[in-house]
Design an enzyme around this catalytic site. Structure first.
Site, short mmCIF file in Angstrom:
data_model
loop_
_atom_site.label_atom_id
_atom_site.label_comp_id
_atom_site.label_asym_id
_atom_site.label_seq_id
_atom_site.Cartn_x
_atom_site.Cartn_y
_atom_site.Cartn_z
N GLU A 281 0.81 -1.23 0.00
CA GLU A 281 0.00 0.00 0.00
C GLU A 281 0.84 1.28 0.00
O GLU A 281 0.52 2.22 0.73
CB GLU A 281 -0.92 -0.03 1.22
CG GLU A 281 -0.21 0.06 2.60
CD GLU A 281 0.28 -1.25 3.18
OE1 GLU A 281 0.53 -2.20 2.43
OE2 GLU A 281 0.42 -1.31 4.42
N HIS A 305 -8.00 -4.51 -0.66
CA HIS A 305 -7.22 -4.53 0.58
C HIS A 305 -6.25 -3.35 0.61
O HIS A 305 -6.22 -2.59 1.58
CB HIS A 305 -6.47 -5.87 0.68
CG HIS A 305 -5.57 -5.98 1.86
ND1 HIS A 305 -5.97 -6.54 3.06
CD2 HIS A 305 -4.30 -5.56 2.05
CE1 HIS A 305 -4.98 -6.47 3.92
NE2 HIS A 305 -3.94 -5.88 3.34
N GLU A 306 -5.49 -3.18 -0.44
CA GLU A 306 -4.46 -2.13 -0.43
C GLU A 306 -5.08 -0.74 -0.36
O GLU A 306 -4.57 0.13 0.35
CB GLU A 306 -3.53 -2.25 -1.64
CG GLU A 306 -2.84 -3.61 -1.82
CD GLU A 306 -2.20 -4.16 -0.56
OE1 GLU A 306 -1.81 -3.38 0.33
OE2 GLU A 306 -2.08 -5.39 -0.45
N HIS A 309 -5.98 0.28 3.08
CA HIS A 309 -4.87 0.76 3.92
C HIS A 309 -4.74 2.29 3.89
O HIS A 309 -4.12 2.86 4.78
CB HIS A 309 -3.55 0.16 3.43
CG HIS A 309 -3.21 -1.17 4.03
ND1 HIS A 309 -3.11 -1.39 5.38
CD2 HIS A 309 -2.89 -2.35 3.43
CE1 HIS A 309 -2.77 -2.65 5.60
NE2 HIS A 309 -2.63 -3.27 4.43
N GLU A 328 -3.19 -4.42 9.69
CA GLU A 328 -3.68 -5.50 8.82
C GLU A 328 -5.04 -6.04 9.25
O GLU A 328 -5.85 -6.42 8.40
CB GLU A 328 -2.64 -6.62 8.71
CG GLU A 328 -1.31 -6.18 8.10
CD GLU A 328 -1.40 -5.62 6.67
OE1 GLU A 328 -2.45 -5.82 6.02
OE2 GLU A 328 -0.44 -4.97 6.24
N ASP A 386 9.84 -9.76 10.29
CA ASP A 386 9.55 -10.67 9.19
C ASP A 386 9.42 -12.12 9.66
O ASP A 386 8.77 -12.92 9.00
CB ASP A 386 10.64 -10.57 8.10
CG ASP A 386 10.28 -9.54 7.02
OD1 ASP A 386 9.10 -9.14 6.93
OD2 ASP A 386 11.19 -9.14 6.27
N TYR A 394 -3.71 -10.53 10.29
CA TYR A 394 -4.80 -10.28 9.34
C TYR A 394 -6.09 -10.93 9.82
O TYR A 394 -7.12 -10.28 9.98
CB TYR A 394 -4.46 -10.87 7.96
CG TYR A 394 -3.30 -10.24 7.25
CD1 TYR A 394 -1.99 -10.54 7.61
CD2 TYR A 394 -3.49 -9.36 6.20
CE1 TYR A 394 -0.92 -9.97 6.95
CE2 TYR A 394 -2.42 -8.78 5.53
CZ TYR A 394 -1.13 -9.09 5.90
OH TYR A 394 -0.08 -8.52 5.24
N1 BES Z 1 1.33 -4.23 3.88
C1 BES Z 1 1.11 -5.54 3.39
C2 BES Z 1 2.37 -6.17 2.87
C3 BES Z 1 3.48 -6.26 3.89
C4 BES Z 1 3.24 -6.49 5.22
C5 BES Z 1 4.77 -6.12 3.46
C6 BES Z 1 4.30 -6.55 6.12
C7 BES Z 1 5.81 -6.19 4.35
C8 BES Z 1 5.57 -6.41 5.68
C9 BES Z 1 0.04 -5.55 2.30
O1 BES Z 1 -1.00 -4.66 2.53
C10 BES Z 1 -0.61 -6.90 2.32
O2 BES Z 1 -1.18 -7.21 3.31
N2 BES Z 1 -0.50 -7.66 1.23
C11 BES Z 1 -1.15 -8.93 1.13
C12 BES Z 1 -2.47 -8.74 0.41
C13 BES Z 1 -3.57 -9.66 0.82
C14 BES Z 1 -3.79 -9.77 2.28
C15 BES Z 1 -4.86 -9.25 0.13
C16 BES Z 1 -0.27 -9.86 0.33
O3 BES Z 1 0.71 -9.40 -0.25
O4 BES Z 1 -0.52 -11.04 0.32
ZN ZN Z 2 -2.18 -5.27 4.15
#
Ligand code: BES
Ligand code: ZN
Length: 638
Positions: A281, A305-306, A309, A328, A386, A394
Site C-alpha cells: 500500500e 485490501h491495499e 490501507h 492489517e 519478518d 490479518y
Molecule cells: N502491507 C502488506 C504487505 C506487507 C506487510 C509487506 C508486512 C511487508 C511487511 C500488504 O497490505 C498486504 O497485506 N498484502 C497482502 C495482500 C492480501 C492480504 C490481500 C499480500 O501481499 O498477500
Molecule cells: Zn495489508
C-alpha cells in the site's frame, strides 16, 4: 511515547518532519547515489545528537545547517542495521528546527531494492528497479528514522534514464504527458519530481523505475482524487481491464464509511513477477504482483485490501511492529465490509471462510514460537518482524473486530464507531492501548452502560495476548458461497476407496465455481486425510489444477499433492512445483510473491531438501532480496 523494537533512532528526542531526497539512479552500477536532507524538530532540551537508522549504506558526508559535521556508524546489527550518529556542535533548545543533510550511496547489500536485468521484464528491452521498504528496509535505501511512529512529508528529485515512480504526487513531468518527457527512454536522464504533502511513515516511501506507461481510470463524478494504472506497455491493457471496474468504485464506497481519501492520487503499479507481495500500500501508488492479472477480475480483492490501507495503516498507523495487527486486522475487516456493501453479506462470509485455513495453518506453524500466535507480539529489541509475518494479524485481527461488531450490535452500530476512530487518529501512530481506550470512550458516549457491559464481556486477554491454534470464540459465517465446495470435497473424501476416480469426477463438477470457490474446495480437501496418489493425479488432470495459470489455485493443488510429505504424490509433484515457482516450467515467469514461493520451497524442502536447495541456489537471483532472505531461512540455509 513509544519505543520501537526495530529501530535505533532517537525519534523520541528529535524527530524528522520532512525529508528531501535527491537521487541519481545508475542502472549499470546498480547503485543509487543520494542526498537525504531531513528537517527535524527537537522535542526536548539536552539533545546532543541525531540518530538515524541505516543499513548497508556507503555514507560520505553529513552536515547540520550547512556546516560539515562529524558522524559515526555503529557496528551492524542483523535486523536494525547501523545506527548513524550525527553529532550536534551545540545543544539546541526544545522546539528548534534542524536541517541535517547526508550524502551516501546504496550498496549491493541493499535489501529494499531489486535491480532487474532487461531479460527479467515483460518488454525485455530495459532494466527495472523497485523497492519494498516494509517492515524495516527503508534504512537500506536512505538514512531515516525507520519507525512507523515517525511520520514525515517528503519531496524528491529522481534523476533517471527510465520513467521513475514514487509513493507521492507527481510534480513533473506530467503523468499523462509523453512517456519520459518525450526524451529517449533508457538513454536520456530525466528529473522526476515528487511531493508527498501528507505525513507518512518511512515504510511507505517507495520507488520504481522502468519502462512504464500510465492509463487513467474513470472516477465517479464529484471526486477530487484521480486513479489509474501503471505497467509496462505490454501489460497496460490487461492491467487496465483487470482493475478499471473496481478500483475507483471501491475507493468511493470506502468514502461512504470513513472520512474522504486524503492522498489526492490512487494509482496502482503492476510490477514484474519477482515483486514479493500480492500488494503493498505505498502512499498514492499501490504496488501489485502481476499474478493478479488473471483475466477475470477474480483477484481484485487484493486491490481492495491495499486501497483500504489508505485509512488503516497509511492514515491511522501502528506505532511499531508489536501493534501491526492494527494495520492489517482493520484493513482485512474493512475490506470485507466493502465486499458486503458492494456484493452481499454472503460475499463477506465467504472471505472469512477463505481466510480461515490460512489462519489455522499459520497458528499451527508457530507451535514452537507461540508468541507469534498473539495479536500483540512482545518483540525483543532487534527481533525481526519478518519472522512473525503471517496470516495471524490479518485473520485473527479481522475476526476480533467482527466479534466486537457482533457483540456491540452489528454494522449499524459499529461503522459509525469506525468513522470516529479513523477521524480521531488519522495522521497519528498508535498502540493497541490507545485504540482500546478510544473504543471504550466512544461507546461510553454512544450507548452507555449497555455497550460498556457488552465491551466488558469481551475476553480481551485471550484475543490480544492469547496463544494457541484456535480463536477465543467460535465464529459463525455465512457459508452460502462455500457450500458447494464443501460438498464436493466431501464427495472426494468419500470416494477415496474408489479404484477409478477418473470415471467418477468430471470437469462439470466445478463448472460453476469461481476461482475462490476452487481455492476453498482445495483447502477443504486438506482437512481430510491425504488422498491416494491416483486421486491426486485425477484432481490435477480432470479439473486442470496441475496446469492452472491462476497462482492461487495452482498453489493449493501443490499443497494437496504435498500434504503427506512422504507420499508418492509428494515426490511426484515436488519437481513440477519447484519448476513452477522458479519459472523453468516453460513459462519463464518466476513466482516471486512470497505467498506462493515460500510455502512451495518450505514443503519441497521437507520432501527433497537436496532438490529444493539446489533449485533455490540456481535461481536465487530471480527473487527479490527479501524473498531470498526468507526462503533461505525456510530452507534452514542460514
Ligand atoms: N502491507 C502488506 C504487505 C506487507 C506487510 C509487506 C508486512 C511487508 C511487511 C500488504 O497490505 C498486504 O497485506 N498484502 C497482502 C495482500 C492480501 C492480504 C490481500 C499480500 O501481499 O498477500
Ligand atoms: Zn495489508
Amino acid at each position: 511515547m513509544s519505543d520501537d523494537p526495530t529501530s535505533q533512532a532517537n525519534f523520541l528526542h528529535v524527530a524528522s518532519t520532512h525529508i528531501h531526497f535527491d537521487w541519481h539512479i545508475d542502472f549499470a552500477a546498480k547503485v543509487i547515489k543520494g542526498v537525504a536532507t531531513h528537517t527535524l524538530l527537537v522535542k526536548e532540551d539536552g539533545v546532543k545528537e541525531v540518530v538515524f537508522d541505516t543499513a548497508a549504506l556507503d555514507i560520505s558526508k553529513a552536515d547540520v545547517g550547512g556546516e560539515g559535521v562529524q558522524f559515526t556508524l555503529d557496528p551492524s546489527h542483523p535486523v536494525m542495521g547501523q545506527a548513524l550518529h550525527i553529532l550536534l556542535s551545540s545543544v539546541p533548545a526544545q522546539g528548534t528546527t534542524l536541517k541535517v543533510t547526508i550524502h551516501y550511496k546504496t550498496t549491493a547489500d541493499c535489501i529494499a531494492l531489486q535491480w532487474l536485468d532487461k531479460e527479467q521484464t515483460q518488454g525485455k528491452a530495459h532494466p527495472y528497479l523497485f523497492s519494498q521498504c516494509q517492515p524495516t528496509y527503508m534504512r537500506t535505501l536512505a538514512p531515516v528514522q525507520d519507525s512507523p511512529f515517525v511520520k514525515t512529508t517528503y519531496t524528491a528529485d529522481v534523476h533517471s534514464p527510465l520513467p521513475a515512480l514514487m509513493s507521492a504526487r507527481r510534480v513533473a513531468p506530467p503523468a499523462v504527458g509523453p512517456s519520459h518527457d518525450g526524451k529517449v527512454i533508457g538513454t536520456d536522464v530525466v528529473t522526476y519530481k515528487y511531493d508527498q504533502p501528507v505525513p507518512i511513515p518511512s515504510y511507505l516511501i517507495a520507488l520504481a523505475a522502468g519502462n512504464v506507461v500510465y492509463k487513467s481510470f474513470e472516477v465517479p463524478a464529484g471526486k477530487t482524487w484521480t486513479s489509474g494504472v501503471w505497467a509496462e506497455p505490454e501489460l497496460i491493457e490487461a492491467a487496465f481491464w483487470e482493475f478499471k471496474e473496481d478500483t475507483a468504485r471501491f475507493l468511493a464506497t470506502e468514502e461512504t464509511v470513513v472520512p474522504p481519501y486524503r492522498f489526492g492520487v490512487y494509482d496502482v503499479l503492476v510490477l514484474p513477477p519477482s515483486f514479493p507481495y500480492g500488494g503493498m500500500e505505498n502512499a498514492c501508488l499501490t504496488f501489485l504482483t502481476p499474478t493478479l492479472l488473471a483475466g477475470d477480475r477474480s483477484l481484485v480483492d487484493v486491490v481492495v485490501h491495499e486501497l483500504t490501507h489508505s485509512w488503516f495503516g497509511n492514515g491511522v498507523t501502528h506505532a511499531n511492529a508489536t501493534h501491526f495487527w492494527l494495520n492489517e486486522g482493520f484493513t482485512t475487516y474493512m475490506e470485507r465490509v466493502l465486499q458486503e456493501k458492494l456484493h452481499s453479506p454472503a460475499a463477506r462470509g465467504f472471505q472469512f471462510l477463505l481466510g480461515a485455513k490460512g489462519l489455522s495453518d499459520a497458528l499451527k506453524s508457530y507451535a514452537d514460537r507461540p508468541k507469534y500466535q498473539r495479536l500483540i507480539i512482545p518483540f525483543d529489541k532487534g527481533e525481526d518482524p519478518d519472522d512473525a509475518y503471517s496470516e495471524v494479524p490479518y485473520e485473527k485481527g479481522a475476526n476480533f473486530l467482527l466479534h466486537l461488531e457482533q457483540t456491540l450490535g452489528g454494522l449499524d452500530v459499529f461503522l459509525p464507531y469506525i468513522y470516529d476512530y479513523v477521524n480521531a487518529y488519522t495522521g497519528k501512530s498508535i498502540t493497541t492501548d490507545i485504540w482500546k481506550e478510544h473504543l471504550y470512550t466512544y461507546f461510553r458516549a454512544h450507548g452507555g452502560v449497555e455497550k460498556i457491559a457488552a465491551l466488558n464481556s469481551v475476553n480481551w486477554e485471550a484475543w490480544l495476548h492469547g496463544e494457541g491454534t484456535e480463536l477465543p470464540v467460535k465464529m459463525k459465517y455465512d457459508t452460502t458461497l462455500a457450500q458447494q465446495a464443501y460438498d464436493l470435497a466431501a464427495k472426494w473424501n468419500a470416494a477415496r476407496g474408489n479404484e477409478n476416480p477418473a470415471g467418477t469426477f468430471t470437469a462439470e463438477d466445478i463448472a460453476t465455481f469461481n476461482s475462490n470457490q476452487k481455492v476453498v474446495f482445495l483447502q477443504t480437501l486438506q482437512a481430510y486425510p491425504p488422498l491416494p496418489a491416483a486421486h491426486i493425479d485425477t484432481l490435477g488432470k480432470v479439473y486442470g489444477f496441475a496446469e492452472n495459470t491462476n497462482a492461487e489455485i495452482r498453489l493449493r493443488f501443490y499443497e494437496v499433492a504435498l500434504q503427506d510429505r512422504v507420499s508418492l504424490s509428494a515426490s511426484k509433484y515436488t519437481p513440477p512445483a519447484l519448476e513452477w515457482v522458479v519459472g523453468t516450467d516453460g513459462s519463464g515467469v518466476v513466482k516471486g510473491r512470497m505467498k506462493f514461493c515460500r510455502p512451495v520451497f518450505a514443503a519441497a524442502g521437507e520432501v527433497d531438501h537436496v532438490l529444493a536447495k539446489q533449485t533455490f541456489e540456481e535461481n536465487q537471483l530471480a527473487f527479490h532480496p527479501i524473498a531470498q532472505k526468507l526462503i533461505a531461512k525456510d530452507l534452514h540455509l542460514v
